[in-house]
Design an enzyme around this catalytic site. Structure first.
Site, PDB file in Angstrom:
ATOM      1  N   TYR A 277      61.107 -61.684 -54.770  1.00  0.00           N
ATOM      2  CA  TYR A 277      61.161 -62.217 -53.402  1.00  0.00           C
ATOM      3  C   TYR A 277      61.537 -63.708 -53.419  1.00  0.00           C
ATOM      4  O   TYR A 277      62.283 -64.190 -52.576  1.00  0.00           O
ATOM      5  CB  TYR A 277      59.825 -61.996 -52.689  1.00  0.00           C
ATOM      6  CG  TYR A 277      59.770 -62.601 -51.298  1.00  0.00           C
ATOM      7  CD1 TYR A 277      60.712 -62.283 -50.323  1.00  0.00           C
ATOM      8  CD2 TYR A 277      58.769 -63.521 -50.966  1.00  0.00           C
ATOM      9  CE1 TYR A 277      60.662 -62.852 -49.047  1.00  0.00           C
ATOM     10  CE2 TYR A 277      58.706 -64.085 -49.698  1.00  0.00           C
ATOM     11  CZ  TYR A 277      59.655 -63.753 -48.753  1.00  0.00           C
ATOM     12  OH  TYR A 277      59.598 -64.324 -47.505  1.00  0.00           O
TER      13      TYR A 277
ATOM     14  N   ARG B 236      69.148 -66.686 -50.407  1.00  0.00           N
ATOM     15  CA  ARG B 236      69.321 -66.707 -48.950  1.00  0.00           C
ATOM     16  C   ARG B 236      69.510 -68.136 -48.463  1.00  0.00           C
ATOM     17  O   ARG B 236      70.429 -68.426 -47.704  1.00  0.00           O
ATOM     18  CB  ARG B 236      68.112 -66.063 -48.257  1.00  0.00           C
ATOM     19  CG  ARG B 236      68.148 -66.275 -46.730  1.00  0.00           C
ATOM     20  CD  ARG B 236      67.099 -65.441 -46.003  1.00  0.00           C
ATOM     21  NE  ARG B 236      65.725 -65.681 -46.410  1.00  0.00           N
ATOM     22  CZ  ARG B 236      64.671 -65.078 -45.867  1.00  0.00           C
ATOM     23  NH1 ARG B 236      64.849 -64.182 -44.892  1.00  0.00           N
ATOM     24  NH2 ARG B 236      63.446 -65.338 -46.293  1.00  0.00           N
TER      25      ARG B 236
ATOM     26  N   TYR C  62      56.495 -73.449 -45.523  1.00  0.00           N
ATOM     27  CA  TYR C  62      55.477 -72.982 -46.468  1.00  0.00           C
ATOM     28  C   TYR C  62      55.420 -73.937 -47.662  1.00  0.00           C
ATOM     29  O   TYR C  62      56.457 -74.388 -48.143  1.00  0.00           O
ATOM     30  CB  TYR C  62      55.840 -71.582 -46.999  1.00  0.00           C
ATOM     31  CG  TYR C  62      55.453 -70.406 -46.135  1.00  0.00           C
ATOM     32  CD1 TYR C  62      54.611 -70.526 -45.036  1.00  0.00           C
ATOM     33  CD2 TYR C  62      55.942 -69.130 -46.451  1.00  0.00           C
ATOM     34  CE1 TYR C  62      54.266 -69.412 -44.278  1.00  0.00           C
ATOM     35  CE2 TYR C  62      55.611 -68.014 -45.692  1.00  0.00           C
ATOM     36  CZ  TYR C  62      54.773 -68.160 -44.607  1.00  0.00           C
ATOM     37  OH  TYR C  62      54.446 -67.065 -43.857  1.00  0.00           O
TER      38      TYR C  62
ATOM     39  N   ARG D  80      59.685 -67.209 -36.516  1.00  0.00           N
ATOM     40  CA  ARG D  80      58.718 -66.138 -36.238  1.00  0.00           C
ATOM     41  C   ARG D  80      59.220 -65.155 -35.188  1.00  0.00           C
ATOM     42  O   ARG D  80      58.788 -64.003 -35.133  1.00  0.00           O
ATOM     43  CB  ARG D  80      57.390 -66.742 -35.787  1.00  0.00           C
ATOM     44  CG  ARG D  80      56.725 -67.606 -36.844  1.00  0.00           C
ATOM     45  CD  ARG D  80      56.370 -66.805 -38.078  1.00  0.00           C
ATOM     46  NE  ARG D  80      55.709 -67.648 -39.086  1.00  0.00           N
ATOM     47  CZ  ARG D  80      55.373 -67.194 -40.283  1.00  0.00           C
ATOM     48  NH1 ARG D  80      55.628 -65.949 -40.648  1.00  0.00           N
ATOM     49  NH2 ARG D  80      54.786 -67.997 -41.146  1.00  0.00           N
TER      50      ARG D  80
ATOM     51  N   GLU E 184      52.556 -54.806 -42.229  1.00  0.00           N
ATOM     52  CA  GLU E 184      53.395 -55.818 -41.583  1.00  0.00           C
ATOM     53  C   GLU E 184      54.083 -55.130 -40.403  1.00  0.00           C
ATOM     54  O   GLU E 184      54.457 -53.964 -40.498  1.00  0.00           O
ATOM     55  CB  GLU E 184      54.418 -56.355 -42.590  1.00  0.00           C
ATOM     56  CG  GLU E 184      55.339 -57.423 -42.023  1.00  0.00           C
ATOM     57  CD  GLU E 184      56.271 -58.038 -43.077  1.00  0.00           C
ATOM     58  OE1 GLU E 184      55.809 -58.323 -44.207  1.00  0.00           O
ATOM     59  OE2 GLU E 184      57.455 -58.215 -42.767  1.00  0.00           O
TER      60      GLU E 184
END
Ligand code: 3EB
Length: 337
Positions: A141, A148, A202, A215, A322
């Site tokens: 990830y 990305r 983060y 979000r 999730e």
């Protein structure tokens, strides 16, 4: 499926290994993700996600990206096998194969959007094999997040603030699969969750590069307000909450979703988004948890909410569930088959 045939932008099928659904029609952007759907008893099966629109459609394929669009919205999908990027030049650049696959996928997507003049990404979905596994000394990830972000930066896109809504979830085995919706006209408004640290801020403990997503986003399409809620889990601040307790995680996730729908209604007061009108995709780590999660969601969302359950690996090992959601666009779920 037939009733959508003349107004389809694209379709994604979620199936267990060994099932190969035929694309609904030629040219139609189609991707299969080897992620099983789950019924309300947690039994494995197949499901389809269909994006449709109005007007006349153009379909095509450019540099690996399949797409379908009308005048105002574009659906696209790309699938890249990271083994394809396991070569000397990628190694020489100090990148991992998955990192390069992710960067390449994003470069090609943004290239397509520039070429076809759909400047505004409305939402991304990312499906990553073995997402919490480690290779080349880094969790996959985290490798994806590096690629990305580099894809965004190399395309001249922002990586903080007004970034697209997204989901990134794992499945057992298969190519990196990314699909997305993009628009013309007004740029969508990115929404953050007041209960959570923005993902693009983060701290380093979650990886060398922050995830590039907001979000939620609200976009105006014609006369409609469309809401895209990113994958939402039991995270408060930046920490996972209620480790090992699937019911408490579901409730915390619902508190996050409620907060974001509140924010969306503040940004677009005429939209009047409500929890019961949304269309939800629910990623569940352990199929046995479906009845409990479903019960909790129904209690909060009511009977009218549309729910699809998928067996997935959440990108943090301590998260069991999730949830993502959409409102205001004719998304269709076709379960079963
Ligand atoms: C989280 O809140 C859970 O990397 O695109 C949710 C939505 C998550 C999107 C992404 C990751 C992503 O951090 C994980």
């Amino acid at each position: 499926m037939r009733e959508w045939k003349d107004r389809m932008l694209g379709t994604i099928s979620f199936t267990p290994r060994g099932q190969n659904p035929a694309p609904a029609m030629e040219n139609l952007p189609f991707a299969q993700v080897l992620m099983p759907a789950l019924d309300l008893n947690g039994e494995v099966g197949s499901a389809c996600e269909v994006w449709s629109g109005k007007g006349s459609f153009t379909y095509g394929l450019r540099k690996g990206v399949r797409y379908g669009h009308n005048d105002e919205i574009l659906f696209g999908a790309i699938q890249l096998d990271d083994a394809q990027f396991d070569n000397a030049s990628v190694r020489a650049a100090g990148k991992t194969p998955l990192q390069q696959a992710s960067e390449t996928a994003y470069l090609e997507i943004f290239g397509l959007l520039d070429a076809l003049q759909f400047p505004h990404i409305l939402r991304f979905w990312n499906y990553i094999a073995n997402i919490t596994g480690e290779s080349h000394g880094l969790e996959r990830y985290r490798q994806f997040n590096m690629g990305r972000q580099d894809g965004f930066l190399a395309s001249g896109r922002k990586v903080m603030g007004s970034v697209p809504a997204a989901s990134a979830v794992g499945y057992e085995q298969g190519p990196l699969t990314i699909y997305f919706l993009a628009g013309r006209g007004e740029a969508p408004v990115a929404i953050e969750n007041p209960r959570q640290v923005s993902a693009y801020k983060y701290p380093q403990e979650y990886g060398p590069r922050s995830p590039t997503f907001s979000r939620a986003s609200v976009a105006r399409l014609g006369d409609d307000n469309v809401l895209f809620l990113s994958g939402t889990a039991s995270i408060v601040g930046h920490r996972s909450m209620h480790v090992g307790d699937v019911l408490a995680q579901t409730r915390e996730t619902l508190a996050n979703i409620t907060a974001m729908v509140g924010e969306a209604n503040r940004v677009a007061p005429d939209a009047e988004f409500s929890l019961g009108d949304l269309c939800y995709k629910v990623y569940v780590r352990h199929p046995k948890d479906v009845p409990a999660i479903h019960g909790e969601l129904r209690r909060a969302l009511g009977e009218s909410a549309r729910l699809m359950f998928l067996k997935a690996d959440i990108c943090r090992q301590d998260l069991l569930v999730e949830v993502e959601a959409t409102a205001g666009h004719p998304l269709e779920f076709a379960i079963g088959k």
